[in-house]
Design an enzyme around this catalytic site. Structure first.
Site, PDB file in Angstrom:
ATOM      1  N   LYS A  47       0.816  -1.218   0.000  1.00  9.45           N
ATOM      2  CA  LYS A  47       0.000   0.000   0.000  1.00  9.45           C
ATOM      3  C   LYS A  47       0.848   1.266   0.000  1.00  9.45           C
ATOM      4  O   LYS A  47       0.365   2.348  -0.363  1.00  9.45           O
ATOM      5  CB  LYS A  47      -0.950   0.011   1.195  1.00  9.45           C
ATOM      6  N   TYR A  68     -12.436 -14.461   3.377  1.00  8.58           N
ATOM      7  CA  TYR A  68     -11.420 -13.431   3.576  1.00  8.58           C
ATOM      8  C   TYR A  68     -10.944 -13.417   5.025  1.00  8.58           C
ATOM      9  O   TYR A  68     -11.754 -13.409   5.967  1.00  8.58           O
ATOM     10  CB  TYR A  68     -11.977 -12.050   3.213  1.00  8.58           C
ATOM     11  N   TYR A 122      -3.001 -12.259   2.806  1.00 10.09           N
ATOM     12  CA  TYR A 122      -2.735 -12.013   1.389  1.00 10.09           C
ATOM     13  C   TYR A 122      -1.592 -12.875   0.853  1.00 10.09           C
ATOM     14  O   TYR A 122      -1.811 -13.823   0.101  1.00 10.09           O
ATOM     15  CB  TYR A 122      -2.439 -10.524   1.154  1.00 10.09           C
TER      16      TYR A 122
END
Length: 332
Positions: free
Chosen positions: A48, A262, A288
């Site tokens: 990010k 998730y 992830y």
């Protein structure tokens, strides 16, 4: 692809290393390399940071004084956004979604959540399934009502401006590979909010670099994930002045390794984390990069990458491991 046309606040330690993984390569029978975007630096690093460079550039262009964003409780994006805000004297308003439903003490208070608080962000938690777009606007309106100037960043920083960070990463990978005379046959990465995957696809398409990207899904079914990535990749290419350069067949996601949902981990994820750590000293995250490695390992063992040189993009997030301590420690 002249990225200097876009406002940018430098946050990351770039270029990040592109390194071989010799023992994992031997184990899996694949020439495997790793792009170390866990080493971008900000708040411990992660993908990010690249996106936030362009997002903060846009925020300062609008004279914003407050960043507003959202994510799951153990969001890596939220951690890095809070740190970027702190480093540049901005307030930071965070909405955390209880997406996994976990009430475990380590999950709700340790890992990224602890760091969010350390960076001084204001946190608000909402139930799983909440309309997060609406919550972002509610929070932004509250900032405006008290005289502030909010800049709203979508979850994951995944819009065309944020995706420019991975257009730049695509360029960086190609330059590094060329300097090492390394022919890359495929890039593999986690795909979730779509910005990393879309930015890579758009960047490679605009450059004319014929390197396919395989996204290993962490949340949505394949059809939905590919549609989200394609849409954002198209929008990113258009922002670069190259509409139509991304073709639908360039967007590929394998969503067979999501597991129960998730942020929910299983033994396959823990096995992938353990294998990367014990063979090449690489620390992955459970949400992830761990799921992406789980998929890469399964596909490699099935012969999917035979004869290829594969670059695994490490998106960071090891800080989140501490939110899953009780689950991981009991399975090692």
């Amino acid at each position: 692809m002249h990225l200097a046309r876009f406002a940018r606040i430098r946050l990351a330690h770039l270029p990040t290393p592109l390194e071989p993984l010799p023992r994992l390569s031997e184990e899996l029978g694949v020439d495997l390399w790793i792009k170390r975007d866990d080493c971008t630096g900000l708040a411990g690093g992660g993908n990010k940071t690249r996106k936030l460079e362009f997002l903060l550039g846009a925020a300062f262009g609008q004279d914003a004084d407050t960043l507003v964003t959202q994510g799951a409780v153990q969001s890596n994006h939220v951690r890095q956004t809070a740190a970027a805000a702190a480093a540049h004297g901005l307030a930071c308003e965070i909405i955390l979604e209880e997406r996994t439903g976990s009430k475990a003490t380590d999950y709700v208070g340790n890992g990224n959540v602890l760091l969010d608080r350390l960076f001084g962000a204001t946190l608000r938690t909402v139930p799983g399934g909440t309309d997060m777009v609406a919550e972002l606007e509610t929070t932004a309106e509250a900032v405006r009502a008290r005289g502030g100037k909010p800049y709203v960043i979508p979850g994951g920083g995944s819009n065309p401006i944020g995706a420019l960070g991975y257009v730049d990463c695509a360029r960086e990978i190609v330059v590094q590979a060329d300097e090492m005379d390394l022919e890359v046959h495929r890039i593999v990465t986690a795909t979730g909010s779509a910005g990393t995957h879309a930015g890579l696809v758009a960047g490679l398409a605009v450059m004319g670099a014929d390197i396919p990207v395989l996204g290993i899904g962490v949340r949505a079914p394949r059809e939905k994930q590919e549609a989200n990535v394609f849409k954002l990749a198209e929008e990113t290419a258009a922002l670069l002045g190259q509409p139509g350069r991304v073709k639908r067949e360039q967007v590929v996601a394998d969503c067979d390794y999501v597991g129960d949902g998730y942020g929910l981990i299983d033994q396959g994820v823990i096995d992938a984390l353990t294998l990367a750590a014990r063979l090449d000293g690489i620390v992955l995250d459970p949400v992830y990069s761990g799921k992406a490695m789980k998929g890469l390992i399964a596909l490699a063992r099935a012969g999917q990458f035979r004869g290829e040189t594969v670059v695994f993009l490490h998106t960071g997030g090891a800080q989140g491991l501490f939110g899953y301590q009780s689950e991981i420690e009991g399975a090692l």
